[in-house]
Enzyme design. Structure first.
Site, PDB file in Angstrom:
ATOM      1  N   TYR A  24      37.423 142.236   2.825  1.00  0.00           N
ATOM      2  CA  TYR A  24      38.506 143.421   2.986  1.00  0.00           C
ATOM      3  C   TYR A  24      39.539 143.983   1.456  1.00  0.00           C
ATOM      4  CZ  TYR A  24      42.927 144.332   4.499  1.00  0.00           C
ATOM      5  OH  TYR A  24      44.523 145.119   4.614  1.00  0.00           O
TER       6      TYR A  24
HETATM    7  N1  LIG Z   1      50.163 144.109   9.262  1.00  0.00           N
HETATM    8  C1  LIG Z   1      50.342 144.232   8.736  1.00  0.00           C
HETATM    9  O1  LIG Z   1      51.068 143.262   7.915  1.00  0.00           O
HETATM   10  C2  LIG Z   1      49.514 144.251   7.377  1.00  0.00           C
HETATM   11  C3  LIG Z   1      48.680 146.157   7.797  1.00  0.00           C
HETATM   12  N2  LIG Z   1      47.949 146.136   6.662  1.00  0.00           N
HETATM   13  C4  LIG Z   1      46.767 147.524   6.838  1.00  0.00           C
HETATM   14  O2  LIG Z   1      48.165 148.570   8.112  1.00  0.00           O
HETATM   15  C5  LIG Z   1      47.130 148.614   8.645  1.00  0.00           C
HETATM   16  C6  LIG Z   1      47.995 148.826  10.254  1.00  0.00           C
HETATM   17  O3  LIG Z   1      47.975 146.891  10.406  1.00  0.00           O
HETATM   18  P1  LIG Z   1      47.705 146.648  12.086  1.00  0.00           P
HETATM   19  O4  LIG Z   1      48.545 147.733  12.668  1.00  0.00           O
HETATM   20  O5  LIG Z   1      48.080 144.565  12.027  1.00  0.00           O
HETATM   21  O6  LIG Z   1      46.296 146.053  12.442  1.00  0.00           O
HETATM   22  P2  LIG Z   1      45.151 145.739  13.473  1.00  0.00           P
HETATM   23  O7  LIG Z   1      44.643 144.819  12.409  1.00  0.00           O
HETATM   24  O8  LIG Z   1      46.542 146.177  14.507  1.00  0.00           O
HETATM   25  O9  LIG Z   1      44.333 147.094  13.276  1.00  0.00           O
HETATM   26  C7  LIG Z   1      44.572 148.230  13.962  1.00  0.00           C
HETATM   27  C8  LIG Z   1      43.758 148.443  14.900  1.00  0.00           C
HETATM   28  O10 LIG Z   1      42.393 149.098  13.709  1.00  0.00           O
HETATM   29  C9  LIG Z   1      41.204 149.126  14.681  1.00  0.00           C
HETATM   30  N3  LIG Z   1      39.927 148.182  14.255  1.00  0.00           N
HETATM   31  C10 LIG Z   1      39.618 147.533  13.700  1.00  0.00           C
HETATM   32  N4  LIG Z   1      38.158 147.259  13.589  1.00  0.00           N
HETATM   33  C11 LIG Z   1      37.885 148.678  13.764  1.00  0.00           C
HETATM   34  C12 LIG Z   1      36.001 149.595  14.614  1.00  0.00           C
HETATM   35  N5  LIG Z   1      35.436 149.338  13.496  1.00  0.00           N
HETATM   36  N6  LIG Z   1      37.000 150.613  14.890  1.00  0.00           N
HETATM   37  C13 LIG Z   1      37.659 151.412  15.532  1.00  0.00           C
HETATM   38  N7  LIG Z   1      38.289 151.110  15.245  1.00  0.00           N
HETATM   39  C14 LIG Z   1      39.184 150.151  14.669  1.00  0.00           C
HETATM   40  C15 LIG Z   1      41.529 148.164  16.667  1.00  0.00           C
HETATM   41  O11 LIG Z   1      41.201 148.783  17.286  1.00  0.00           O
HETATM   42  P3  LIG Z   1      40.571 147.958  19.155  1.00  0.00           P
HETATM   43  O12 LIG Z   1      42.300 147.190  19.146  1.00  0.00           O
HETATM   44  O13 LIG Z   1      41.315 149.083  20.142  1.00  0.00           O
HETATM   45  O14 LIG Z   1      39.757 146.965  19.380  1.00  0.00           O
HETATM   46  C16 LIG Z   1      42.910 147.469  15.787  1.00  0.00           C
HETATM   47  O15 LIG Z   1      43.659 147.981  16.596  1.00  0.00           O
HETATM   48  C17 LIG Z   1      45.460 148.435   8.488  1.00  0.00           C
HETATM   49  O16 LIG Z   1      45.074 149.338   7.663  1.00  0.00           O
HETATM   50  C18 LIG Z   1      46.323 147.172   7.848  1.00  0.00           C
HETATM   51  O17 LIG Z   1      45.057 146.335   6.828  1.00  0.00           O
HETATM   52  C19 LIG Z   1      48.217 146.401   5.036  1.00  0.00           C
HETATM   53  C20 LIG Z   1      49.001 144.985   4.884  1.00  0.00           C
HETATM   54  C21 LIG Z   1      49.814 144.324   5.655  1.00  0.00           C
HETATM   55  N1  LIG Z   2      43.808 145.134  10.065  1.00  0.00           N
HETATM   56  C1  LIG Z   2      45.035 144.783   9.049  1.00  0.00           C
HETATM   57  N2  LIG Z   2      44.949 143.985   8.297  1.00  0.00           N
HETATM   58  C2  LIG Z   2      46.359 143.007   7.315  1.00  0.00           C
HETATM   59  C3  LIG Z   2      46.929 142.225   8.680  1.00  0.00           C
HETATM   60  C4  LIG Z   2      46.807 142.994   9.752  1.00  0.00           C
HETATM   61  O1  LIG Z   2      46.773 141.861  10.756  1.00  0.00           O
HETATM   62  N3  LIG Z   2      45.653 143.499  10.449  1.00  0.00           N
HETATM   63  N4  LIG Z   2      47.700 141.592   8.098  1.00  0.00           N
HETATM   64  C5  LIG Z   2      48.073 141.476   6.969  1.00  0.00           C
HETATM   65  C6  LIG Z   2      48.932 140.416   6.654  1.00  0.00           C
HETATM   66  O2  LIG Z   2      50.208 140.258   6.832  1.00  0.00           O
HETATM   67  C7  LIG Z   2      48.831 140.041   4.907  1.00  0.00           C
HETATM   68  O3  LIG Z   2      49.292 140.505   4.385  1.00  0.00           O
HETATM   69  C8  LIG Z   2      49.766 138.277   4.701  1.00  0.00           C
HETATM   70  O4  LIG Z   2      49.487 138.046   3.899  1.00  0.00           O
HETATM   71  C9  LIG Z   2      47.122 142.170   6.033  1.00  0.00           C
HETATM   72  N5  LIG Z   2      46.124 143.063   6.557  1.00  0.00           N
END
Ligand SMILES: NC(=O)C1=CN([C@@H]2O[C@H](COP(=O)(O)OP(=O)(O)OC[C@H]3O[C@@H](n4cnc5c(N)ncnc54)[C@H](OP(=O)(O)O)[C@@H]3O)[C@@H](O)[C@H]2O)C=CC1
Ligand SMILES: Nc1nc2c(c(=O)[nH]1)N=C([C@H](O)[C@@H](O)CO)CN2
Length: 237
Positions: free
Chosen positions: A149
């Protein structure tokens, strides 16, 4: 749709959904992608958000989405590459498949969408056009349990530099690198406390701080090729 829409990949939930709804509140037309149909999508549709199905787990799936998108619209104001899979590393025979899946959603999809949709951004009549890559704090540190990742997010961060140079001055290309923003279902208080302790700000801020960061990038005509940390001072701990 009158104005050029803003595309958010993976916008059906959590950070992407929050930003999609805030963009609508601010008067933008919005398109999101999703993989699986669910009730929440109807709420977004009722707000006028266009929902397009897309699965970025294969090159064919990415190219199919691009073709479908181009059949639906003639221009874009911005693209937010938000779709992501926070999958832990797999051991044994699944390790390669896991890495490839994360490469496709975090790197190949943004790469191909940027290349093929550049013309849609250039067709936007507004003076500013943006691409925003959602990366992660761990792109700069690595991760013992999420190495694939972190590496693919680091690749996306590097693509920010290349596309910013390639697309200037017509399109601005930046990244947002969050640390913990939202917890996941099943995260207990012990996990939350441990996660909060990782940053100087010692908090789980929620998706509003991501929309503030996206708003900054969409409103600033002089910022390109940067990665905006939104991590509560993780580097200070
Ligand atoms: N949440 C956090 O604390 C953090 C988030 N981030 C980044 O911020 C962004 C948003 O995070 P978050 O809202 O938690 O994300 P999620 O984990 O909720 O993922 C967002 C969406 O990505 C879609 N997805 C995953 N794999 C695929 C694929 N192969 N093809 C198409 N769509 C796909 C899913 O769609 P579906 O549900 O329709 O399958 C999901 O709803 C991400 O890029 C994440 O890495 C970074 C650090 C921390
Ligand atoms: N696609 C996602 N990316 C990440 C998620 C998640 O929920 N979906 N969550 C994290 C964590 O919050 C991490 O930051 C905790 O240390 C990271 N990326």
């Amino acid at each position: 749709m009158s104005a050029s829409p803003i595309l958010i990949t993976g916008g059906a939930q959590r950070l992407g959904r929050h930003c999609a709804e805030r963009l609508v509140d601010d008067g933008h037309d919005v398109i999101i992608t999703y993989r699986r149909e669910r009730a929440e999508l109807d709420v977004l549709r009722q707000r006028g958000i266009v929902t397009l199905r897309a699965d970025f787990s294969s090159e064919a799936g990415i190219l199919d989405f691009i073709d479908h998108l181009k059949s639906q619209i003639r221009s874009l104001r911005a693209i937010v590459h938000n779709a992501s899979d926070w999958a832990p590393d797999s051991s044994g025979e699944d390790a390669g498949i896991n890495f490839e899946r994360l490469f496709r959603v975090h790197m190949q999809a943004p790469y191909l969408i940027n290349l093929h949709c550049r013309e849609l951004l250039n067709a936007c009549s507004e003076p500013q056009r943006d691409i925003v890559h959602m990366t992660d704090y761990v792109a700069g540190t690595g991760s013992k349990k999420h190495a694939a990742y972190a590496a693919t997010k680091a690749g996306l961060e590097n693509l920010t530099l290349s596309f910013a140079a390639m697309f200037a001055p017509d399109i601005q290309v930046n990244a947002i690198a969050p640390a913990l923003i939202m917890l996941n279902e099943g995260d207990d208080e012990a996990y939350a406390a441990k996660a909060r302790a990782k940053s100087a700000m010692a908090m789980v801020p929620g998706p509003g701080v991501i929309y503030q960061s996206l708003r900054y990038l969409l409103d600033n005509r002089y910022v390109t090729g940067i990665t905006l940390p939104v991590d509560g001072g993780r580097h200070l701990r």
